[in-house]
Each structure stands twice: as structure tokens, then as C-alpha cells.
Write a protein that holds these residues in place. Sequence first.
Motif: not given
Lengths: 102, 507
Positions: A23-27
Motif C-alpha cells: 500500500a505504501v512503497p509498491l503503491n
Amino acid sequence: MAKAAEKLRGANRRDVMLRILAAVPLNYALTALLTVWLARILPGGPAQASVGATLMSFAIFALIAMLCFAVRSTAKLWLVMVGAGAALALADWLLILWGGRL
Amino acid sequence: MAWLHTWTGLVLGWLLYAIFVTGTSAYFQEETTQWMTPEIGSIAVDSDKSYAAAADWLARKAPGATEWSIYRAGQRAPGLQLYWANGPDAPADAPTEARLDRQGREVTARDTRGGYFLYRFHYDLHYINWYWARWLVGIAAIAMLVAILSGIVTHKKIIADYFMLRLGKGQRSWLDVHNASSVLFLPFILMITYTGLVSLATHYMPWGIAANYADTDKFYAAAFPYPDPPEKSGPAPLAPIGPMVAAAEHQWGTAAGGVRILNPGDRSAQVIVSSGVDNSLSARPRSLTFDGVTGRVVGRHDPSGAATTTEGVMIGLHAGRYARPVLRWLYLLSGLAGCVMVASGLILWTVKRRTRLADPDKPHFGFRLVEKLNIGAIVGLPLGIAVYFLANRLLPVALAGRADHEIDSLFLAWLAVFVWAAVRPPQRAWAETTAATAALFAAVPVVNALTTDRGLFASLAAGEWIFAGFDLAMLVLAAGFWAAHRRIVRRAAEETPRRRRRDAAPA
């Protein structure tokens, strides 16, 4: 019994960590790739397309972040995100290779 | 998804609260600055004549400059702000800015960053590098956007919460306050969060520009032109500025917001007149470029692209510079609702967990830490702001680095609240710090009356509404914090006998 509960909690914690990473870096990476793609295909000239894509990027990021916690399978989530990211990266690279940048 | 809301809300809540408090104050940035520079009265700007007078002043004081700029901070700000870039012959420490009244006379006021400091703090923070500060603020903002959207999706009875406010019922009330302030002001909070991200969009998401531009400067030149002075090519007198400003204002039908003069006194001189951003919903100005020698129009910029217009309107909506008084007060009210939403959520975190503690009289370390940090974060900042205003009046006018000392006093007072919260029992710390905040806000009009001739009654008598309004706002804030203090004291009084009874009961 207690051991099984502990195992379950451990698995749950790993699942949550994987979702946060999605939800944070990959997003962010996926949203950036999608923003580049939009900036290349939106109409109205490069400046308008760049701004338009940037304006949409925050809605895209928020939507993907929510999906990361809504979908049932974490494995499938990662598979789809990494797959979509790879496809977009290739598309972006080709679009910039053919069209060039200012 | 509820746990995600709870934990990200707590960690980012303290930061979001500070952003909401200082950001809300920025809707009255000009008024705050004016109150903090009491030497300057309400000086109206008389458009083309004032700009012409300012250009004359610059011709006398900064003849060798490569660029002059004359800005009106807005319709609510007094006078004109001047900046100039000195030529190569000027000494390194030569002045580069000044403030003028409508007749072109320099006005000097005490050294302060005024309301502008609070405005900048809401996205640049302070004492830390602005680049990382903006990332912190952006992370809090995007997390809040996700929290709001997931809240809408998972919310089961969003309409019922409009009408649900049960006061005086402990945890239930905090949840109701949190829900009511979030749901009732949801459109505003959603708007302000998204447009806030858009205001710093290229900081957070530079890839849209990178997709089309290898050189970022080329993007800015195309989307938001801001030309540099050309090469100088020999002296020539500058044409009068007044008619150019008047021509631009006539063409737009609105007031000018600023004039840039590139290479004044040279054959290559250009005069760029921009429209005032408080005249339209969009934060992006229009501009007309004149030849500085002949006075003829040589270029124009009207932001017209769909995307840049949308962006300009989004930023305009966020900053609310266009808002006339009634709407401005609605902005303030909505901003305050945002502060209440975040603060009540933070308090709810502890209230909810207190009932689940093994021994409510000896809570574990994490709980105590959050409770204490809540006091420091929620009460400390308003108290610090009251001290910031007091320092503006109490620090000697001639003090070196005065503006920085004002800011330092804000953070010292804020830190003091954290320390106080750390050493005192929480219930008492809440009561004492809210009382202190009420007293400090109440002291602002008193100290103002004692140190300047702009006391509340004098301002009311003179019809100086900005000064009178600011003092009255301080009194309202004092009353608000005093009401909070009374509530906390009453609740503590109610709880003590209950706890005593419980302790007396056989286990």
C-alpha cells in the motif's frame, strides 16, 4: 491450542506487513509509473498532460492503497501489482523511446 | 480496516493537528500580520498611482538593479511590498526589499514574520529542512486522504452521524464529536486534503513532468512563464508604469496584483503586469508584458489549458484568497472543525483504551506516553501561538534577530507544555495547561493595549476593525479554552468520588 493461536497471529502479522508494503512503497512506484503513462497519452500538449496526470495521481494512490486492504488474497495482490508495474514500465519506456522528451 | 485508521491516525494525528491549526490561522494571515505590525495602519492601495509611485521610489533607491518587483500582498494587506535584485556594482549587503504606503513613502515596522510564519509552518514546519518537512506533511496528507475515503466506504450510517451528538457521556461523546466534525465537514476536509496535496504536487509526484520533459525548467517556462531579465543593451528611459497597470486592469476588469520590471533603465526593459490572485478562484495569475521603453504590449499570458486551470482552481480553493468576509469565516469554521476532528480522534484513542486497562490507576507506559504527548500536542501549540503574539508586543522593538526570537518563544512555550505534561498527572495537566492557554490568550489584548495605542477600545472607536477583530478573536479563544478547563475540572470532580467508592468496595 495456544501454539496454533500464536502461529495464526504470526501469519496475520506477516499478512499485514505485506499489505502495508504493497500500500505504501509498491503503491508509490505503481502510481508513478501510471502517472508517467497518463502524462504520455493525455491530450492537450505535454504541459497540460503532465499537469493533468499529476493531478490524478493522488486519487490513484488513494484508490490503490484502499484496494491493498480490501482484496482477499495478499499473494494475488502482489502478483497483480508487480505485473501491472512491469507492463507499465515497459510501456513508459517504449513511449519515451519513440516520442522523446523535451 | 479500523485498526489502520486507529494507528496511522494516532501517529500522524499530532502532525495533522499542527497542520490544521496553523493552516486554519492562515485564512487570516494578512490580518494577523497587520496586527503584528501595529506601526502600519490600514493603508489602502490606489492601484496604478501606487505602482507608479513605487517605481519612482525604486528608480531613486535601486537604479542599478536588474529587476524590480512590486507586489500587493492582497486586497486585505496594507501597502506594497518591494523586492529588487541589485546589479553587480552594489555591495553584497545592500538592501533588497522595502515596504511602501500608497503615496510611495517607505514604512518601517517591527521585525516580525507575522501571520506568514504560521502559514509557512503548515507545510514547511520549522527548524528542519523544508524539503523533508514537505514530505512529512505530504505523508500525513495522503494518509488522511486514504483515511477519509476508506471511512466513507466502510461507514455504515453516515447520514445518522450527521445528527448524532450525545454530550456528557464519556467515550460515546468523544466518538460522536469525532464523527460529527468529520462527517458534517467531510466535503471541506476532503477538498482541503486533496487540494493541499495538489498545491505541492510536483514535490510529491514529479514523474508526470519527468515523463515529458528531460529539463524541468522547460516545463515551468511552458506552463507558468516567469522570464529572467535579458542581456542589457544600453541605457534608455523607462516608460511610465501607471498607464501600463491601468491598461492591464482595464483589459481584465480586475485589480493588478504585482508588477515586475526587468532591466529598468535599459533598452531591453520589460514590464510584466500580473492580475491579483485574490480576484479569481484560480491561484494562477494572468499577465501582460509591455516593452519598458515604448510602453507597447509585447506579450500576454492567460492560463487557459484544462489541466493548469483545474490545478489553479484547486490551489485557489485551498488557499481561499478569493474569499470575501462571509466565506472567509466559513473557511475558518471549517478549518476549526478539522482541528476538532483530529484532536477528538487523538483523545478518543486514550479514552477508549482506558476502559480496557488492567489497572486504570497504573496504566502501562505506552498509554501514559500517548496521553502526555496528546496534552503537549493539543494544548501546547495554541499556547505557543498565544505566546508568539505576546512576544510580538513584549520583545524590545530594536532587538537584533527579533523575528526569530518571536518564533523561538512559540516553540519554547510549546516545549514547556510537553515538559509540564510529562511531570504532572494527566488530569491535572489537562486542567492546568488549558487554564494557562486561556489566560495567555486573554492577556494578548491587555498587553496590546498597554504597549501600543491600538488597544481594543481605541481600535473600536477609530473603526480599525482588523485590530479590534483580532483582539476580540483572542478573547473568544480565551473563553473557549476556559470553557474546556471548566469541563475538565468538573469531570475530575465527578470521577474522584466514584473512584474512591470503587476502591473502598471489597474486591
